[in-house]
Design an enzyme around this catalytic site. Structure first.
Site, mmCIF file in Angstrom:
data_model
loop_
_atom_site.group_PDB
_atom_site.id
_atom_site.type_symbol
_atom_site.label_atom_id
_atom_site.label_comp_id
_atom_site.label_asym_id
_atom_site.label_seq_id
_atom_site.Cartn_x
_atom_site.Cartn_y
_atom_site.Cartn_z
ATOM 1 N N ALA A 123 0.799 -1.224 0.000
ATOM 2 C CA ALA A 123 0.000 0.000 0.000
ATOM 3 C C ALA A 123 0.834 1.278 0.000
ATOM 4 O O ALA A 123 0.273 2.366 -0.048
ATOM 5 C CB ALA A 123 -0.921 0.003 1.216
ATOM 6 N N ASN A 189 0.982 -3.548 7.839
ATOM 7 C CA ASN A 189 1.977 -4.083 6.916
ATOM 8 C C ASN A 189 2.869 -2.981 6.365
ATOM 9 O O ASN A 189 4.049 -3.198 6.084
ATOM 10 C CB ASN A 189 1.293 -4.812 5.759
ATOM 11 C CG ASN A 189 0.998 -6.268 6.082
ATOM 12 O OD1 ASN A 189 1.704 -6.903 6.853
ATOM 13 N ND2 ASN A 189 -0.050 -6.803 5.499
ATOM 14 N N HIS A 219 -1.286 7.476 4.395
ATOM 15 C CA HIS A 219 0.056 7.083 4.819
ATOM 16 C C HIS A 219 1.002 8.270 4.667
ATOM 17 O O HIS A 219 1.051 8.896 3.600
ATOM 18 C CB HIS A 219 0.568 5.924 3.957
ATOM 19 C CG HIS A 219 -0.374 4.763 3.884
ATOM 20 N ND1 HIS A 219 -0.602 3.931 4.941
ATOM 21 C CD2 HIS A 219 -1.151 4.315 2.862
ATOM 22 C CE1 HIS A 219 -1.466 2.992 4.584
ATOM 23 N NE2 HIS A 219 -1.823 3.210 3.333
#
Length: 266
Positions: A123, A189, A219
């Site tokens: 991601a 992750n 993020h």
């Protein structure tokens, strides 16, 4: 034609099958799941009718590539044995390598089988830059993750706050990447991936927020070192079938598989 063994057929695995379906350069020949539910059988019959649905890879099977997108337990159960047999593998559940000794076991299995395991970026972006920066020396890497409160359902965040009634961002975790990946294996992750590319699990700092003001997975990465500094923000759409997972994770898996059959790979 490359023969593929796909580990997992949940939200990620079924999406990967959908995107790979019809590509004449490869064929998914094995789908490895603990139990073949009616939904999984329907998905495989529709998208990869040539595939066998099995709980484990047969001893005489020799896929050209094993593709893991099933969760942390799949590393122990499927990836380690495949690597030891010399079968190259790609891994999406990077957080599993935060368990003590697991990264070393994965590397040892690949060495024993004289093959390679590729850890996917999933991601997050900028992994290539971070890994390159490590060569010159990194001083600090900080990751901040924000997801809607519902994305933290079923995690330790439920003990830290009332997710359903949040009206502003709440920090549910602050610590190292190793701790984050262990406490939030289905959500962190990214932290594990950044740490393995950069300073390591115990020196990469992580902050996680349940934020009712966002409807995406946000993020943010900050890094500095001999190379200079970098700052990256990504707003990833969650996978429709699973809000804990970024859609980009699926695309990362598909890209890795297609790179194995492409004449020009980036």
């Amino acid at each position: 034609m490359k023969n593929i063994a796909l580990i997992g057929c949940g939200a990620i695995g079924s999406s990967v099958l959908e995107l790979l379906s019809g590509d004449a350069r490869l064929q998914v020949r094995w789908v490895l799941v603990p139990e073949a539910s009616a939904a999984i059988q329907e998905t495989v019959v529709r998208l990869a009718p040539q595939a066998q649905i099995l709980p484990a890879l047969p001893a005489d099977a020799r896929p050209d590539l094993v593709v893991e997108c099933a969760g942390h337990g799949a590393i122990e159960e499927h990836v380690l044995p495949a690597l030891a047999r010399g079968i190259p593998s790609v891994v999406a559940s990077i957080g599993a390598l935060s368990a003590p000794g697991m990264a070393e076991r994965v590397q040892a299995a690949a060495e024993a089988g004289q093959t390679q395991v590729q850890l996917l970026s999933g991601a997050i972006g900028g992994i290539d830059a971070l890994a390159a920066a490590r060569v010159g020396g990194l001083d600090a890497v900080v990751y901040t993750g924000r997801k809607p409160p519902k994305a933290w359902s079923g995690t330790p965040a439920e003990q830290a706050c009332d997710l359903a009634s949040l009206t502003e961002a709440f920090c549910i975790f602050e610590g190292t990447a190793r701790e984050a990946a262990q406490l939030y294996p289905k959500n962190a992750n990214v932290a594990a991936t950044l740490s393995l590319a950069g300073l390591g699990l115990d020196k990469t700092m992580v902050r996680l927020f349940a934020d009712p003001a966002v409807d995406e997975n946000v993020h943010h990465v900050e890094a500095r070192g001999a190379f200079g500094s970098m700052e990256l923000t990504m707003r990833g759409k969650p996978l429709a079938a699973n809000p804990k997972t970024s859609a980009l994770t699926v695309y990362s898996v598909v890209r890795a598989v297609l790179n194995n059959v492409a004449s020009l790979a980036i």
